[in-house]
Design a protein around this motif. Structure first.
Motif, short mmCIF file in Angstrom:
data_model
loop_
_atom_site.label_atom_id
_atom_site.label_comp_id
_atom_site.label_asym_id
_atom_site.label_seq_id
_atom_site.Cartn_x
_atom_site.Cartn_y
_atom_site.Cartn_z
N ASP A 490 20.57 26.13 -1.80
CA ASP A 490 19.42 26.11 -2.81
C ASP A 490 18.27 26.61 -2.21
OD1 ASP A 490 21.74 25.14 -4.20
OD2 ASP A 490 20.89 23.03 -4.30
N GLU A 491 17.82 26.24 -1.05
CA GLU A 491 16.54 26.61 -0.63
C GLU A 491 16.65 28.11 -0.22
OE1 GLU A 491 15.30 24.39 2.85
OE2 GLU A 491 14.88 22.53 1.75
N LYS A 494 16.09 30.25 -3.39
CA LYS A 494 14.62 30.19 -4.06
C LYS A 494 13.86 31.03 -3.18
CE LYS A 494 11.68 26.67 -5.00
NZ LYS A 494 11.10 25.32 -4.09
#
Ligand code: MN
Length: 721
Positions: A490-491, A494
């Motif tokens: 997820d990081e 982003k």
């Protein structure tokens, strides 16, 4: 412990089965299975000289002691018959149904494994046993009985084979029997294994036990009388039996450094009563008369072991001052203690089937759940087997939840392991832990009987990476890694999106222009990625530079040939080898390796594969490993040379033949060196993987033709790994 006897006639087995199976159809099924097995094994002998059928009969007979269901008994009778040459599996399925076919094939699959091989194949085999266990426990139960009967006739094999079998039994089968609570079978397997593995120690213990037997028997008899009188006085109906310690458990204690004379629970008795309440009453009465030794009392009734074992254990001083170990249990508890939860299948309702038994097992036995979880997470067989052995089958401790549920963990576990064992969510949200009401650090090492309370919070940001070092179990580590992977991904996505946006701005391109179908698909193709998120996550994790995305957008289509040449010439750090056996089109100075999967030899049609930073690897044109890689392929040709080349062939021969020696002789006659042979024989036939050293393809083809001419050989092929 009553030892299992072998069984030579169907009548003996049938009488025994009828003691607990009444259903006519099921009895017919068992009879049919026997007749089929009898037929298939007719005329065949065991190494002991007995008719072969006595083996399946004995295996089935052993299983009647745990009241195994009709399918399991039939499976036991058929477990070796299915391997006979003239078995038609379709017909077999018609006769016995899908369920029995699958149990029988399961056992035969395990038995076909060659356990004596190198370390790697042993591990693969053990993995298969463990996976088999999680698929249908009846397969393993038959396997345990099969092993028990084979151990009983182990004397016919040579010493090396005896020791191997004994070691494997102790390594993997007795721990499983223990976890299944099948204590009778387990003790007998342990004892037989010890006898073959450590004969000196074994006979030493037997001798010492014999020397003190009369004395011990007299002491125990007196104690039984005293306890019995006491219980009768208090109107508790009971039976008491003297109990002899298993030789294996004595061996374990001696092995830990105890002296024979110090093993005080050699004097042991077991009290049977009718109800749970009477167990506690009997305990109280016994303690009121005989002083208990401190710290030796265990209440496995209120807190059963994870294999469902229940009993009260205590050690008391007898009138003669000696210590006596006393177990108190009901008859029902005794059944479970001897035969495990398998004893529960006993025909409470008709038609117990795989799913019902399996889910029963899973509910009651934590170790099943653990194996399943590890299986789903397994990366390679070695890891899996190691994890199961360490997390599930070895040195466990038992700790409690605040509600009193028992949780089984390997020695050295911490609150982190505990939390993840209870539930993934409990682990992920853990913020603290209490052990016996005291706050403890996360790396606190749990001990037997600790009561563990995990404090969780919905706001927790998840496990800390430090925990990976503190956890003992693979289960907990896997669960944390899953968590981190997800967070990381997820990081990265982003971060990647942000970085790309910046780069686009710099080049005066908008995000929506970039995301137009035409541009995006060009980028995805160019970078060999599947979706927009992959572009982001690759950028975010640093695998891909944002500039490379822009390059991909602006790149002109070039011809395949040009691309190949460009790549070949760009390869840095060229190692100059004038003596290359292979010439590469357009690039002479490039380091060249021959691929170890297909092992090309001069004369083979070849192609080069441009590796990342390690020159060119030359494959055979037909090698499947390069079939879909035309992007990075480059033309290569053989140079004249005087070298010899290693390559491999695979020889298939029919069942019952042994062509190893003649094949090697053929190679020698052709002046061809043999560098290694892997020989596999099973009921279906023989395959030999042979590494040879040849000058060229012509020499190799001559050898292949020669071997092909041998009547037993069905096929010879070039071996591609
Ligand atoms: Mn067998």
């Amino acid at each position: 412990m009553a030892k299992h006897r072998s069984c030579n006639t169907f009548e003996v087995l049938y009488d025994k089965v009828k003691e607990y199976i009444a259903d006519k159809e099921e009895l017919e099924l068992i009879e049919k299975a026997y007749k089929y097995a009898y037929d298939k094994h007719f005329g065949e002998k065991r190494l002991t000289g007995e008719d072969y059928i006595t083996h399946p009969l004995s295996v089935a007979y052993i299983l009647t002691s745990i009241n195994a269901d009709a399918s399991t008994i039939a499976g036991a009778l058929l477990h070796d018959a299915i391997e006979e040459k003239d078995v038609d599996l379709e017909e077999f399925k018609q006769l016995f149904g899908e369920d029995i076919l699958s149990i029988t094939l399961g056992v035969s699959k395990i038995n076909k494994l060659n356990f004596s091989g190198d370390n790697e194949s042993v591990i693969t085999n053990q993995r298969k046993i463990l996976v088999g266990l999680s698929e249908d426990v009846r397969v393993i139960i038959i396997k345990l009985a099969d092993r028990l009967h084979n151990m009983k006739t182990l004397f016919v094999l040579d010493e090396r084979k005896q020791k191997e079998t004994a070691k494997e039994t102790l390594d993997i089968l007795t721990p499983i029997a223990h976890r299944l609570g099948m204590n009778n079978i387990k003790s007998e397997l342990e004892e037989l294994s010890l006898r073959y593995l450590k004969p000196d120690e074994y006979y030493d213990i037997v001798e010492k036990l014999n020397a003190t037997k009369a004395e011990r028997d007299a002491s125990v008899a007196k104690m039984i009388e005293a306890v019995s009188e006491l219980l009768t006085k208090h109107n508790i109906k009971h039976e008491i039996k003297g109990r002899s310690k298993s030789i294996y458990s004595i061996y374990k204690k001696l092995d830990k450094g105890k002296r024979f004379s110090d093993i005080y629970d050699l004097l042991a008795l077991r009290v049977f009563v009718n109800t749970e309440q009477e167990c506690y009453q009997a305990l109280g009465i016994i303690h009121s008369k005989f002083k208990p030794k401190p710290n030796r009392f265990k209440d496995y009734i209120a807190m059963p072991k994870t294999n469902m074992y229940q009993s009260l254990h205590t050690t008391v001083f007898g009138n003669d001052g000696q210590l006596y170990e006393i177990q108190i249990r009901t008859y029902e508890m005794d059944k479970v203690a001897e035969n495990g939860i398998a004893s529960h299948w006993s025909y409470k309702e008709k038609g117990s089937n795989k799913a019902a038994i399996q889910s029963d097992m899973e509910q009651k036995l934590q170790f099943f759940k653990s194996i399943m979880e590890l299986k789903n997470n397994e990366e390679n067989p070695e890891e899996f087997v190691k994890s199961v052995k360490e997390d599930v089958l070895k040195n466990t401790i038992y700790v409690f939840t605040p509600k009193g549920d028992v949780i089984e963990l390997p020695n050295g576990s911490t609150p982190i392991d505990f939390a993840y064992k209870v539930h993934t969510k409990v682990g992920d949200q853990m913020t603290g832990a209490l052990v016996n009401s005291q706050i403890v650090p996360f790396d606190y090492e749990l001990e037997n009987n600790d009561v563990v309370k995990v404090i969780t919070s919905n706001n927790s940001s998840g496990p800390s990476r430090e925990w990976l070092k503190m956890a003992k179990t693979t289960q907990a580590k896997n669960k944390m890694k899953n968590f981190f992977n997800k967070v990381d991904k997820d990081e990265h996505i982003k971060k990647g999106e942000e970085l790309l946006l910046k780069e686009l701005k710099r080049c005066k391109m908008t995000m929506s222009e970039f995301q137009s179908e035409e541009v995006l698909s060009k980028v995805l193709n160019g970078l060999k990625l599947g979706a927009l998120n992959e572009i982001y996550s690759n950028i975010g994790s640093g695998k891909l530079a944002p500039e490379a995305v822009l390059e991909a957008i602006n790149k002109e289509e070039v011809s395949k040939e040009e691309k190949m040449l460009e790549k070949a010439q760009k390869l840095g750090a060229k190692i100059h080898r004038k003596d290359n056996v292979v010439a590469v089109a357009g690039a002479d100075d490039i380091k060249v390796n021959l691929a170890s999967c297909c092992n090309p030899v001069p004369g083979d049609r070849i192609v080069g594969y441009i590796t990342k930073g390690n020159g060119i690897t030359v494959h055979r044109m037909v090698c499947p490993n390069v079939a879909n890689l035309d992007e990075r392929l480059i033309e290569t040709t053989w140079n004249d040379n005087n070298e010899k080349f290693k390559t491999a062939i695979l020889i298939h021969a029919g069942a019952g033949s042994d062509v190893l020696l003649p094949v090697v002789t053929k190679a020698a006659n052709n002046d061809i060196g043999v560098q290694g042979v892997v020989n596999n024989k099973d009921l279906e036939g023989q395959t030999i993987e042979m590494n040879v050293v040849v000058k060229d393809k012509a020499e190799l083809m001559k050898l292949i033709n020669d071997i092909q001419m041998m009547p037993e050989v069905t096929e010879v092929e070039r071996f591609i790994k």
